[in-house]
Write a protein that holds these residues in place. Structure first.
Motif, PDB file in Angstrom:
ATOM      1  N   THR A  67       0.843  -1.201   0.000  1.00  0.00           N
ATOM      2  CA  THR A  67       0.000   0.000   0.000  1.00  0.00           C
ATOM      3  C   THR A  67       0.876   1.247   0.000  1.00  0.00           C
ATOM      4  OG1 THR A  67      -1.782  -1.128   1.190  1.00  0.00           O
ATOM      5  CG2 THR A  67      -1.783   1.284   1.228  1.00  0.00           C
ATOM      6  N   VAL A  68       0.624   2.151  -0.933  1.00  0.00           N
ATOM      7  CA  VAL A  68       1.318   3.438  -0.942  1.00  0.00           C
ATOM      8  C   VAL A  68       0.803   4.240   0.256  1.00  0.00           C
ATOM      9  CG1 VAL A  68       1.671   5.595  -2.197  1.00  0.00           C
ATOM     10  CG2 VAL A  68       1.625   3.412  -3.431  1.00  0.00           C
ATOM     11  N   PRO A  69       1.689   4.714   1.120  1.00  0.00           N
ATOM     12  CA  PRO A  69       1.234   5.451   2.304  1.00  0.00           C
ATOM     13  C   PRO A  69       0.363   6.647   1.929  1.00  0.00           C
ATOM     14  CG  PRO A  69       3.585   4.957   2.459  1.00  0.00           C
ATOM     15  CD  PRO A  69       3.162   4.597   1.066  1.00  0.00           C
ATOM     16  N   PRO A  70      -0.731   6.863   2.653  1.00  0.00           N
ATOM     17  CA  PRO A  70      -1.621   7.999   2.344  1.00  0.00           C
ATOM     18  C   PRO A  70      -0.894   9.342   2.363  1.00  0.00           C
ATOM     19  CG  PRO A  70      -2.668   6.501   3.887  1.00  0.00           C
ATOM     20  CD  PRO A  70      -1.257   6.038   3.745  1.00  0.00           C
ATOM     21  N   GLU A  71       0.092   9.484   3.252  1.00  0.00           N
ATOM     22  CA  GLU A  71       0.811  10.754   3.313  1.00  0.00           C
ATOM     23  C   GLU A  71       1.647  10.990   2.062  1.00  0.00           C
ATOM     24  OE1 GLU A  71       3.034   7.687   5.881  1.00  0.00           O
ATOM     25  OE2 GLU A  71       0.964   8.322   5.499  1.00  0.00           O
ATOM     26  N   ARG A  72       1.974   9.923   1.339  1.00  0.00           N
ATOM     27  CA  ARG A  72       2.671  10.084   0.062  1.00  0.00           C
ATOM     28  C   ARG A  72       1.666  10.314  -1.058  1.00  0.00           C
ATOM     29  NH1 ARG A  72       7.088   5.668  -1.527  1.00  0.00           N
ATOM     30  NH2 ARG A  72       8.007   6.658   0.311  1.00  0.00           N
ATOM     31  N   LEU A  73       0.564   9.576  -1.030  1.00  0.00           N
ATOM     32  CA  LEU A  73      -0.453   9.701  -2.071  1.00  0.00           C
ATOM     33  C   LEU A  73      -1.098  11.079  -2.056  1.00  0.00           C
ATOM     34  CD1 LEU A  73      -2.080   8.223  -4.302  1.00  0.00           C
ATOM     35  CD2 LEU A  73      -3.630   7.425  -2.514  1.00  0.00           C
ATOM     36  N   PRO A  78      -5.311  17.476   1.581  1.00  0.00           N
ATOM     37  CA  PRO A  78      -5.989  16.607   2.538  1.00  0.00           C
ATOM     38  C   PRO A  78      -6.144  15.190   1.994  1.00  0.00           C
ATOM     39  CG  PRO A  78      -7.552  18.080   1.482  1.00  0.00           C
ATOM     40  CD  PRO A  78      -6.188  18.542   1.072  1.00  0.00           C
ATOM     41  N   GLN A  79      -6.128  14.218   2.886  1.00  0.00           N
ATOM     42  CA  GLN A  79      -6.255  12.820   2.479  1.00  0.00           C
ATOM     43  C   GLN A  79      -7.678  12.513   2.054  1.00  0.00           C
ATOM     44  OE1 GLN A  79      -4.685  10.028   5.305  1.00  0.00           O
ATOM     45  NE2 GLN A  79      -2.712  11.089   5.484  1.00  0.00           N
TER      46      GLN A  79
END
Length: 369
Positions: A67-73, A78-79
């Protein structure tokens, strides 16, 4: 249909093309765009470049998608609700998953996985990337865990062979082989029994005593998987021919890549598969804002400045000619496309595409084209 609508509506997008045209990068960028639009996305890839793998946070030979980390995506805002998983296809892992899924019990699976002939067969299949692509795609589509799956196919003319790969495996040990080696063969004729005895004697002589019995035990255990393998083949064909699928051809302005793209298009149409169009990578077709170097002439204060401006004029002329040629090429690709298919150009961003921000920018550029 444009790429934005395709990413929102389809369940599976298969990317085909020659090697070195940026197919894996395009798959990654489209996956990023779809995830940032709110979908749960899986990108299945074969062998990404190291820097691209690092940008995606991809673990090599992992047993499950990364899983690509949300903070990178969502690094620039905002997420959202979307999620992006990436998996490098590892044939041995996929083959073992298939055995476990199709076996009736864990003990039945272990009877196959622990058998020495399984190691030979898994080594044989491990060299077939097409099989891994087919089995993984069918498995994830059937699980229904993802809204969208993007498959980055092997870079060869045989990339579409993944549609036939499960069937080839079933034919490798087909019903005739089961009849010959299966422990419960229903054939009792003297000629057939003689053939079994002769084959067993030859195998024992070549591979050592008891090999024929080992073969019978293994085929008896593996034979129960054939119906499932055939079902996978038929199910995957139906899914990839449906309105939920799209095949996207990635190419570049080079003649060899364009020939491969034409081959893939003809093959897709001949097989009745949904050809969605072309992505022209590594082109200058979208570079329509080149500033004339002649605008610098009023700022040339001496002979050195004038020579520099003349050199820039020459380079600008070369770039403008290249951009014009690539726009003409894009127009030719768009000619005669099936209804709903597209031909779009990706901006030439060079090495920036191996950075995650570059993937975000490329995905945005492709979906607004």
């Amino acid at each position: 249909m444009n790429l934005d609508a395709m990413l929102r509506d389809k369940r599976v997008i298969v990317l085909c093309g020659a090697g070195g045209v940026g197919k894996t990068t395009t798959a990654a960028a489209l996956g990023v765009a779809a995830a940032r639009a709110g979908r749960h996305v899986l990108v299945l890839t074969i062998d990404p470049a190291r820097r691209l793998a690092e940008a995606m946070g991809l673990k090599e030979n992992g047993p499950e998608p990364t899983t690509v980390p949300p903070e990178r995506l969502y690094a620039d805002g905002p997420q959202g609700e979307g999620r992006l998983d990436v998996w490098m296809l590892e044939p041995r892992v996929i083959f073992e998953r298939m055995v476990r899924k199709l076996s009736a019990t864990e003990s039945a699976a272990r009877a196959i996985l622990d058998h020495r002939l399984y190691r030979f067969l898994s080594e044989l299949v491990a060299g077939v990337q097409e099989y891994a692509a087919a089995e993984a795609l069918d498995s994830f589509l059937t699980d229904g865990h993802y809204d969208l799956i993007l498959l980055d196919t092997p870079p060869s003319r045989h990339a579409l062979d993944f549609l036939e790969a499960p069937g080839r495996l079933a034919r490798f040990l087909d019903d005739r082989v089961i009849s010959l080696f299966g422990p419960d063969s229903s054939r009792t004729g003297r000629l057939w029994q003689g053939a079994q005895a002769l084959v067993g004697k030859v195998l024992d002589g070549v591979f050592g005593g008891g090999f024929a019995q080992e073969m019978r035990t293994f085929v008896g255990a593996f034979g129960g998987l054939f119906a499932g393998i055939r079902l996978h083949t038929e199910r995957l064909r139906a899914q990839l021919a449906s309105k939920d699928a799209a095949f996207l051809l990635v190419t570049s302005p080079e003649a060899a890549a364009l020939r491969e793209a034409t081959f893939f298009k003809d093959t897709l149409l001949a097989r009745g598969l949904p050809f969605a169009g072309y992505v022209l990578n590594r082109s200058w077709a979208r570079e329509d804002g080149l500033a004339p170097a002649a605008n610098l002439k009023p700022h040339a204060l001496n002979a050195v400045d004038t020579d520099a401006v003349l050199a820039l004029e020459h380079l600008a002329g070369v770039e403008d000619a290249r951009a014009t040629a690539h726009r003409s090429l894009l127009a030719r690709l768009a000619e005669g496309l099936p209804l709903g298919a597209m031909a779009i150009a990706a901006p030439d961003a060079g090495a920036d595409l191996e950075d995650f921000r570059g993937l975000v920018h490329l995905g945005e550029a492709l979906t607004v084209a």
